[in-house]
Design an enzyme around this catalytic site. Structure first.
Site, PDB file in Angstrom:
ATOM      1  CG  HIS A 188      -1.848   1.064   1.364  1.00  0.00           C
ATOM      2  ND1 HIS A 188      -3.160   0.926   0.969  1.00  0.00           N
ATOM      3  CD2 HIS A 188      -1.720   2.338   1.804  1.00  0.00           C
ATOM      4  CE1 HIS A 188      -3.798   2.060   1.165  1.00  0.00           C
ATOM      5  NE2 HIS A 188      -2.946   2.937   1.667  1.00  0.00           N
ATOM      6  CG  HIS A 218      -4.658   6.864  12.630  1.00  0.00           C
ATOM      7  ND1 HIS A 218      -3.534   7.587  12.942  1.00  0.00           N
ATOM      8  CD2 HIS A 218      -4.867   7.048  11.310  1.00  0.00           C
ATOM      9  CE1 HIS A 218      -3.088   8.191  11.858  1.00  0.00           C
ATOM     10  NE2 HIS A 218      -3.864   7.875  10.851  1.00  0.00           N
ATOM     11  CG  HIS A 235      -0.781   5.060   9.639  1.00  0.00           C
ATOM     12  ND1 HIS A 235      -1.903   4.381   9.230  1.00  0.00           N
ATOM     13  CD2 HIS A 235      -1.096   6.371   9.517  1.00  0.00           C
ATOM     14  CE1 HIS A 235      -2.842   5.233   8.865  1.00  0.00           C
ATOM     15  NE2 HIS A 235      -2.392   6.460   9.037  1.00  0.00           N
ATOM     16  CG  HIS A 281      -6.380   9.794  13.102  1.00  0.00           C
ATOM     17  ND1 HIS A 281      -7.063   9.500  11.951  1.00  0.00           N
ATOM     18  CD2 HIS A 281      -7.125   9.275  14.120  1.00  0.00           C
ATOM     19  CE1 HIS A 281      -8.164   8.817  12.249  1.00  0.00           C
ATOM     20  NE2 HIS A 281      -8.216   8.669  13.555  1.00  0.00           N
ATOM     21  CE1 TYR A 332     -10.008   6.682   3.130  1.00  0.00           C
ATOM     22  CE2 TYR A 332     -10.039   5.989   5.435  1.00  0.00           C
ATOM     23  CZ  TYR A 332      -9.338   6.335   4.295  1.00  0.00           C
ATOM     24  OH  TYR A 332      -7.971   6.317   4.317  1.00  0.00           O
TER      25      TYR A 332
HETATM   26 FE   LIG Z   1      -3.654   8.017   8.735  1.00  0.00          FE
END
Ligand SMILES: [Fe+2]
Length: 467
Positions: free
Chosen positions: A311, A394, A355, A388, A370
Site C-alpha cells: 500500500h 490509528h 500507523h 489523527h 471510506y
Molecule cells: Fe492516517
C-alpha cells in the site's frame, strides 16, 4: 471518472492552467505592455495586489494588477463586526475564528456537522482546529462552514489571514470575486487567496456546508511528480481560473447614492471587521498576473497506485501542496484525496496499514464510505471529520481489518460514489473549544469502538490464523 457528472450546471466560463493570466471584460481595458500608464483605459484605476514579497523568487512570486472603477482603499474605517449587522444571530451562532487551540493526543472523530440556520458565509464560519498564528504568518486553520442564506448583494468579504482552500460537501457556492465568478460544487475545490474580496451566494437558495483549510503561510502549488513524469495526479490544465467580470455602475456620482453603500467585511487576526464603501468592490474590468482564485474538479484527478503489491503512502493522492521552504518535501499542508480507484495488490493488506505519523491528519468525507472505516451512525460519515494528530496511532477498525485479511483478493474498484479527503500538515493540530465541546459532535467512544475489538492472533508456534 474523468470529469464529474454534476447535477448542477456551471453557468460561467474560465481560463485554464495555473500560470500567468490576463483577462478583460471590456475590450481594451487591459493596458498593453504597461502596468501603470499615466491614464489607464476607460478612466479605470490601476491597482496592484501582491501575494508574496516583492523580492520572492520569480518561480514563487505571485502578484496581480487589476483595473477597476475605484481603488479598493476607498472605504470607511473598519469597525468590529457586531451583531447589529446580522440580526437574528444568537450566541450559539457566533463565528468562531480566534486561533485558540487545545492540544490533545487522542484520536478524534466528529459526527456530521449541523447546518446552522440564519447565517451567511461569514457568520457561518466555525474554527475547528489548527496551529500557528496569522499575525506571524505561520500555520493553518481548519474550519467547518455552513450557510443558509446568501451574503448581502452589496457585501464583500476577505481574509487578511490566509488563503482559503474550500472543500464543499453540501450545496453549490456561487462566488463572485473581484477577479471574476466561480461556481463551486461538491466534488470541486476552490482556492481564494489572502486578501481577494468575494461574495458567496447560495445556488437557488440551497444551504451549503463544507470544510476550509486556511493557509497562514505560503500558497498552494502542484506537487512535484518525480519519477511519475510530466503527467498524472492533478494536471495543471484542469485548474479553472475566473475571467474578468464587473458590475455596471448605477450612477456616475456614486457618492449621491449613499443608501446603497457597500459593506466590506474583513477577517484580520482572527477577528471580523466591517467597513463601508461607496462603490462595489466587484468593479474590476480587467486584470493580469499570477495571484487569483481558482477551482478544480476532483473527478479529473489521475490516480496512481500499486500494480504489484503493498500500500503506497497517501502522498500519491496529493492534489495541492504548500511546502515549507526549510524542509523540502515537508508540507505546511497537503490536500490529499481518496478517489474511486482500482486496488489490485497481490498478497496485500489493501486498506491503509496501522500507523502513526510525524504529520497530523485531518480527514473529511464529501460523499460515500471510506475504505478503512465503517460508515453509518457513529462511523466516519459524510460531513463529519476525524483528526489523527502527530504520533496518534490509528488504522482500520476491527471490522475493516477482519474483512481485509479474509477477503479473496481480486481486482476491486473501491470508493465508487465516494470522496474522502485529508488535510495533512507538519504541525501538531490543536482543537478549539467549539470543536471539543460546543459543536456537540465529538464521538466520545471513537477509539474503543474502532480498536477495542481487535483480537490477538499472535501464536509463537507460527500456526496460521484460524487453525
Ligand atoms: Fe492516517
Amino acid at each position: 471518472m474523468r470529469v464529474t457528472q454534476f447535477d448542477t450546471r456551471d453557468p460561467y466560463s474560465y481560463a485554464t492552467g495555473l500560470g500567468n493570466h490576463e483577462t478583460e471584460a471590456l475590450k481594451g481595458a487591459l493596458p498593453i505592455g504597461h502596468n501603470s500608464p499615466q491614464k489607464a483605459p476607460y478612466g479605470l484605476y490601476a491597482e496592484k495586489i501582491s501575494g508574496t514579497a516583492f523580492t520572492a523568487p520569480r518561480a514563487e512570486n505571485k502578484q496581480a494588477w487589476v483595473y477597476r472603477v475605484l481603488p479598493s482603499c476607498a472605504h470607511s474605517a473598519f469597525e468590529p463586526l457586531d451583531d447589529d449587522v446580522n440580526p437574528g444571530t444568537t450566541d450559539a451562532a457566533q463565528p468562531n475564528l480566534l486561533p485558540e487551540f487545545h492540544l490533545v493526543p487522542n484520536q478524534t472523530r466528529w459526527d456530521p456537522f449541523d447546518l446552522v440556520p440564519g447565517v451567511d458565509w461569514v457568520r457561518g464560519l466555525r474554527l475547528l482546529a489548527g496551529a500557528g498564528d496569522p499575525a506571524t504568518k505561520t500555520g493553518v486553520a481548519y474550519y467547518v462552514y455552513t450557510a443558509s442564506q446568501s451574503m448581502g448583494a452589496d457585501t464583500a468579504f476577505y481574509s487578511a489571514d490566509g488563503d482559503f482552500l474550500i472543500v464543499p460537501q453540501t450545496g453549490a457556492l456561487d462566488i463572485e470575486t473581484e477577479m471574476g465568478r466561480l461556481f463551486v460544487r461538491p466534488m470541486e475545490i476552490c482556492v481564494i487567496p489572502r486578501g481577494i474580496r468575494y461574495r458567496v451566494s447560495l445556488h437557488e437558495g440551497v444551504p451549503v456546508r463544507g470544510y476550509i483549510l486556511e493557509l497562514f503561510q505560503g500558497h498552494f502549488s502542484l506537487p512535484e511528480l518525480g519519477p511519475i513524469g510530466s503527467n498524472c495526479l492533478a494536471n495543471e490544465r484542469d485548474f479553472q481560473v475566473p475571467v474578468a467580470s464587473y458590475r455596471v455602475q448605477q450612477t456616475k456620482d456614486a457618492a449621491a447614492d449613499d443608501d446603497r453603500r457597500c459593506l466590506l467585511q474583513a477577517k484580520f487576526g482572527g477577528r471580523l471587521f466591517q467597513a463601508t464603501q461607496k462603490h462595489t468592490p466587484f468593479d474590476v474590468a480587467a486584470w493580469h498576473g499570477t495571484y487569483y482564485p481558482f477551482k478544480y474538479d476532483l473527478g479529473r484527478f489521475n490516480t496512481i497506485g500499486t500494480i504489484s503489491y503493498d500500500h503506497p503512502d497517501p502522498s500519491i493522492y496529493t492534489v495541492l501542496t504548500a511546502t515549507t521552504n526549510a524542509h523540502p518535501g515537508t508540507a505546511v499542508a497537503d490536500l490529499v484525496i481518496f478517489p474511486p480507484r482500482w486496488l489490485v495488490g497481490e498478497d496485500t493488506f489493501r486498506p491503509p496499514s496501522y500507523h502513526r505519523n510525524v504529520m497530523s491528519e485531518f480527514m473529511g468525507l464529501i460523499a460515500g464510505d471510506y475504505i478503512a472505516k465503517g460508515g453509518g451512525k457513529g462511523g466516519f460519515q459524510p460531513a463529519g471529520a476525524s483528526l489523527h494528530n502527530v504520533m496518534s496511532s490509528h488504522g482500520p477498525d476491527a471490522g475493516a481489518f477482519e474483512k481485509a485479511t479474509n477477503e479473496t483478493l481480486v481486482p476491486d474498484k473501491v470508493g465508487q460514489g465516494s470522496m474522502a479527503f485529508m488535510f495533512e500538515s507538519c504541525y501538531m493540530m490543536g482543537v478549539t473549544d467549539w470543536g471539543l465541546k460546543a459543536c456537540q459532535k465529538v464521538q466520545e467512544h471513537y477509539s474503543e469502538e474502532s480498536w477495542d475489538g481487535l483480537k490477538i492472533y499472535f501464536d509463537p508456534c507460527g500456526r496460521p490464523r484460524g487453525e
